[in-house]
Scaffold this motif. Sequence first.
Motif, PDB file in Angstrom:
ATOM      1  N   UNK A  50      43.079  46.599  46.249  1.00 42.64           N
ATOM      2  CA  UNK A  50      42.366  47.710  46.882  1.00 42.64           C
ATOM      3  C   UNK A  50      41.401  48.393  45.929  1.00 42.64           C
ATOM      4  N   UNK A  51      41.871  48.645  44.704  1.00 39.17           N
ATOM      5  CA  UNK A  51      41.024  49.296  43.704  1.00 39.17           C
ATOM      6  C   UNK A  51      39.799  48.467  43.375  1.00 39.17           C
ATOM      7  N   UNK A  52      39.979  47.126  43.363  1.00 35.27           N
ATOM      8  CA  UNK A  52      38.870  46.246  43.005  1.00 35.27           C
ATOM      9  C   UNK A  52      37.791  46.296  44.088  1.00 35.27           C
ATOM     10  N   UNK A  53      38.181  46.672  45.329  1.00 35.77           N
ATOM     11  CA  UNK A  53      37.238  46.697  46.441  1.00 35.77           C
ATOM     12  C   UNK A  53      36.291  47.878  46.397  1.00 35.77           C
ATOM     13  N   UNK A  54      36.716  48.983  45.759  1.00 35.48           N
ATOM     14  CA  UNK A  54      35.838  50.142  45.720  1.00 35.48           C
ATOM     15  C   UNK A  54      35.102  50.221  44.385  1.00 35.48           C
ATOM     16  N   UNK A  55      33.953  50.862  44.414  1.00 31.82           N
ATOM     17  CA  UNK A  55      33.108  50.929  43.218  1.00 31.82           C
ATOM     18  C   UNK A  55      33.665  51.937  42.219  1.00 31.82           C
ATOM     19  N   UNK A  56      34.253  51.440  41.173  1.00 32.09           N
ATOM     20  CA  UNK A  56      34.779  52.332  40.144  1.00 32.09           C
ATOM     21  C   UNK A  56      34.110  52.058  38.801  1.00 32.09           C
ATOM     22  N   UNK A  57      33.200  51.081  38.790  1.00 30.27           N
ATOM     23  CA  UNK A  57      32.518  50.743  37.539  1.00 30.27           C
ATOM     24  C   UNK A  57      33.492  50.218  36.508  1.00 30.27           C
ATOM     25  N   UNK A 117      45.270  37.068  37.181  1.00 33.10           N
ATOM     26  CA  UNK A 117      44.769  37.380  38.518  1.00 33.10           C
ATOM     27  C   UNK A 117      43.684  38.458  38.511  1.00 33.10           C
ATOM     28  N   UNK A 118      43.938  39.681  38.004  1.00 35.16           N
ATOM     29  CA  UNK A 118      42.858  40.672  38.057  1.00 35.16           C
ATOM     30  C   UNK A 118      41.686  40.324  37.141  1.00 35.16           C
ATOM     31  N   UNK A 119      41.967  39.646  36.015  1.00 36.61           N
ATOM     32  CA  UNK A 119      40.888  39.404  35.053  1.00 36.61           C
ATOM     33  C   UNK A 119      39.908  38.333  35.526  1.00 36.61           C
ATOM     34  N   UNK A 120      40.350  37.424  36.401  1.00 32.80           N
ATOM     35  CA  UNK A 120      39.431  36.393  36.886  1.00 32.80           C
ATOM     36  C   UNK A 120      39.010  36.593  38.337  1.00 32.80           C
ATOM     37  N   UNK A 121      39.910  37.121  39.164  1.00 32.05           N
ATOM     38  CA  UNK A 121      39.639  37.149  40.602  1.00 32.05           C
ATOM     39  C   UNK A 121      39.134  38.495  41.108  1.00 32.05           C
ATOM     40  N   UNK A 122      39.402  39.563  40.358  1.00 31.61           N
ATOM     41  CA  UNK A 122      39.087  40.901  40.894  1.00 31.61           C
ATOM     42  C   UNK A 122      37.970  41.583  40.117  1.00 31.61           C
ATOM     43  N   UNK A 123      36.914  40.840  39.838  1.00 30.96           N
ATOM     44  CA  UNK A 123      35.815  41.418  39.049  1.00 30.96           C
ATOM     45  C   UNK A 123      34.650  41.903  39.899  1.00 30.96           C
ATOM     46  N   UNK A 124      34.856  41.990  41.205  1.00 27.66           N
ATOM     47  CA  UNK A 124      33.709  42.311  42.059  1.00 27.66           C
ATOM     48  C   UNK A 124      33.183  43.723  41.851  1.00 27.66           C
TER      49      UNK A 124
END
Lengths: 211, 100
Positions: free
Chosen positions: B35-42, A204-211
């Motif tokens: 939530x963490x993925x939404x903010x810019x943390x590089x 899940x995080x490795x494919x979907x949460x890369x924004x």
Amino acid sequence: MAETQDALLIAGGDHVHRDDVGIKLGMWLFLFTELILFGGLFLVYAVYRYLHPQEFHLAAQELDALVGTINTILLLTSSLTVAMSITAIREGRKWLSIALVLVTIILALAFLGNKYFEWAHKFEHGIYPRSPLLLEMPPGEILYFGLYFVMTGIHALHVIIGMVVLGFSVRFLWTGVITEHSYVRLEAGALYWHLVDIIWIFLFPLFYLLH
Amino acid sequence: MNASHRDEMAHAPVGYGRLVLLWLGLLGLTGLTVGFAGIELGSLVVVTSLLIASTKAVLVLNVFMHLRFEDRVFRFFVAAALAVLVIFFALTFMDYGFHG
């Protein structure tokens, strides 16, 4: 270790030999082969992401994080219900246990339904293995989508196999093969199901949460 | 005859409350990682999301998969299997790290 040793003894009289610990250890050993299978794929992912970081990020924009999140919630909940089914049968509540395993199977079906629409959406946009659109993309994006289809595909295959295993568990509960006193089959099936959940926890995080 | 079977697994059944509590924790961690993925943390995003995923996996292993309540030999085997995986990753990245 006392109970392990005990279980390995073949007792006489009306005690039929049973090796529940051995069955569970065997299940774990099988899960390790699954771990190495997916571990190898995660290793390939790690290397290609290391080599093509920007392209991986760009390609990941195509995935819908909401669908991934919903599927994560579905699988986590299904892990809860199958774990509860073991507690239920150990308390002798056969029908509750059957109902909980059935809920698990329904949640698995919902997961697959989501996956179907997600993949269909990608196909409509011309993204599928070796599609003309995909082959025009930079190498890193081709690799990302290749890994996406292979890893979520093999995972979905495991969800299907897990549903079959859980289906047998329902049958065994129904016919009284799995009982309050003999539930190792249900435990083994649940272990497999939890592994499928753990793999998704990383996908899940490795494919979907890369924004 | 079946009734004379002694339960060969020592640990008591895991209570529903405990299972539900863990489930809520796992949902919370999922919210955290989204939530963490939404903010810019590089590059920190990779680290945080892998840390959260590992925490979730350990919780599932310990409670849902009963590792916490099982014989020590189960934990030993799981640790050995994970060690093999870590070695795979470490050796591979030693190579790629030096090639730049």
